[in-house]
Design an enzyme around this catalytic site. Structure first.
Site, PDB file in Angstrom:
ATOM      1  N   TYR A 281      -5.733  -5.042   4.184  1.00  0.00           N
ATOM      2  CA  TYR A 281      -4.276  -5.124   4.369  1.00  0.00           C
ATOM      3  C   TYR A 281      -3.842  -6.576   4.275  1.00  0.00           C
ATOM      4  CZ  TYR A 281       0.272  -5.374   6.646  1.00  0.00           C
ATOM      5  OH  TYR A 281       1.593  -5.630   6.912  1.00  0.00           O
TER       6      TYR A 281
ATOM      7  N   GLU B  87       4.307  -6.550   1.139  1.00  0.00           N
ATOM      8  CA  GLU B  87       3.105  -5.967   1.741  1.00  0.00           C
ATOM      9  C   GLU B  87       2.276  -5.222   0.708  1.00  0.00           C
ATOM     10  OE1 GLU B  87       3.020  -3.707   5.807  1.00  0.00           O
ATOM     11  OE2 GLU B  87       3.352  -2.204   4.241  1.00  0.00           O
TER      12      GLU B  87
END
Length: 379
Positions: free
Chosen positions: A101, A189
């Site tokens: 992530y 993101e």
């Protein structure tokens, strides 16, 4: 403004972040053509501006044309969390050795960009923070100093990663930060950022939300923010220049500020249900309030309207003229309660009263809501 996944992936690819082969389809036949060019198996991903698509059945793998026909037709005729699926992203299915992530957002406390990384991708970062905080690392970027690659390398070493992965991931972080900076993004993101069997990285998902106030300064070709609003009432609100949020209740609300509007909603909500949030900002005119009334009255089964305005910089007497004009032209019969204080308030009260609006002169919004509650019968 939040971008669809396929729109964000195009920008990510433009700056050099590795992304999967893909195509966007609005019909089952377009999806078949794209899948044929990519090669099976492929992933079909519903394009809606909401999270949790996978759990809602909006992300599916298909291995054959026949399977694709069935799944694509099902997705394109479905809704996810109330939003219709108009397009699906067809992209290659990749082998995954590890999911990571990386996200960049703005820290609400310091006002500085913060880079967040985790060795646990593919799940909500909030859940990882609660269950495995040791698998997350973050660092703030000082705007006056800027971002440098050594900051990312330092960050990734905190997670105990091997040097090869640190090097490639540092490159991705730098490019993602470049996007966040150029787009003045509220969040950029990649979740997950996957590690391939050969050690390479691939962004198989992309989130990019841009600050509305920065849209005119961004050089990337971005979609029209009004056209992508699914709710017709919220789209109309954006078109006339007010902030409108559609809700499930039956008490319409017009306010001249966000704080005033939210406080009004809270008080209404104690005994009734607000039908909307609407705040005009500091540019009240008779025409604007006329259009606000027009917008409010588009809501079906409305029982009453509450107007809460303050005349500091706003000419509330002009706004009252617009409300009264709408009432008379459309013969509005439902109760309307108004609390209007500030500059030229007495004139504003008389204008409202001339059309049968119930004016409450007390400063406390609770008093006005009490009157509203009496008029709708306390039901």
């Amino acid at each position: 403004m939040r971008l669809h996944e396929y729109e964000a992936l195009d920008i990510f690819e433009y700056v050099g972040i590795p992304v999967p082969r893909r195509g966007i389809a609005g019909t089952m036949h377009e999806a078949l053509q794209i899948a044929g060019e990519i090669g099976y198996p492929v992933m079909l991903k519903a394009q809606v501006l909401v999270g949790g698509r996978g759990l809602a059945g909006g992300i599916r793998m298909v291995s054959t044309p026949d399977e694709l026909k069935e799944v694509a037709e099902g997705l394109l005729s479905s809704e996810i969390k109330g939003l219709p699926v108009r397009k699906i992203l067809v992209c290659e299915k990749v082998e995954i050795a590890k999911e990571l992530y990386v996200g960049i957002t703005v820290d609400g406390y310091s006002g500085k960009p913060v880079i967040v990384v985790s060795t646990e991708g593919g799940v909500r970062i909030e859940e990882t923070a609660k269950t495995s905080p040791e698998k997350i690392a973050s660092i703030h970027v000082e705007p006056s100093f800027g971002y440098y690659p050594y900051q990312a390398r330092t960050l990734l070493r905190m997670l105990g990663l091997k040097q090869q992965l640190i090097t490639t991931w540092t490159d991705v972080i730098g490019k993602l930060y470049n996007i966040a900076l150029r787009c003045e993004a509220l969040i950029s993101e990649i979740n997950p950022l996957v590690v391939l069997p050969n050690g390479g990285l691939l962004a198989v998902d992309a989130v990019l939300e841009v600050d509305d106030s920065a849209l005119s300064r961004i050089r990337y070709a971005l979609p029209d923010r009004v056209e992508r609003i699914e709710n017709p009432l919220e789209r109309r609100g954006r078109e006339i220049g007010v902030t409108y949020v559609d809700l499930d209740g039956d008490i319409g609300l017009i306010s001249s500020g966000a704080g005033l509007g939210m406080a009004s909603m809270d008080i209404i909500g104690e005994r009734m249900k607000p039908a909307n949030f609407l705040e005009t900002g500091g540019g009240i005119t008779a025409d604007l309030l006329y259009r606000c009334m027009e917008l409010i009255m588009m809501k079906p089964d409305l029982r009453a309207i509450f107007i809460n305005v303050y005349g500091g910089i706003n000419p509330i007497h002009e706004g009252a003229k617009g409300v009264v004009r709408y009432i008379r032209e459309h013969n509005v019969k439902i109760p309307i309660v108004a609390k209007a204080l500030g500059n030229r308030q007495e004139e504003t009260w008389e204008i409202f009263r001339s059309a049968g609006v119930h004016v409450v002169t007390e400063a406390a919004t609770e008093k006005a809501i009490d009157r509203l509650y009496e008029l709708v019968g306390g039901n």
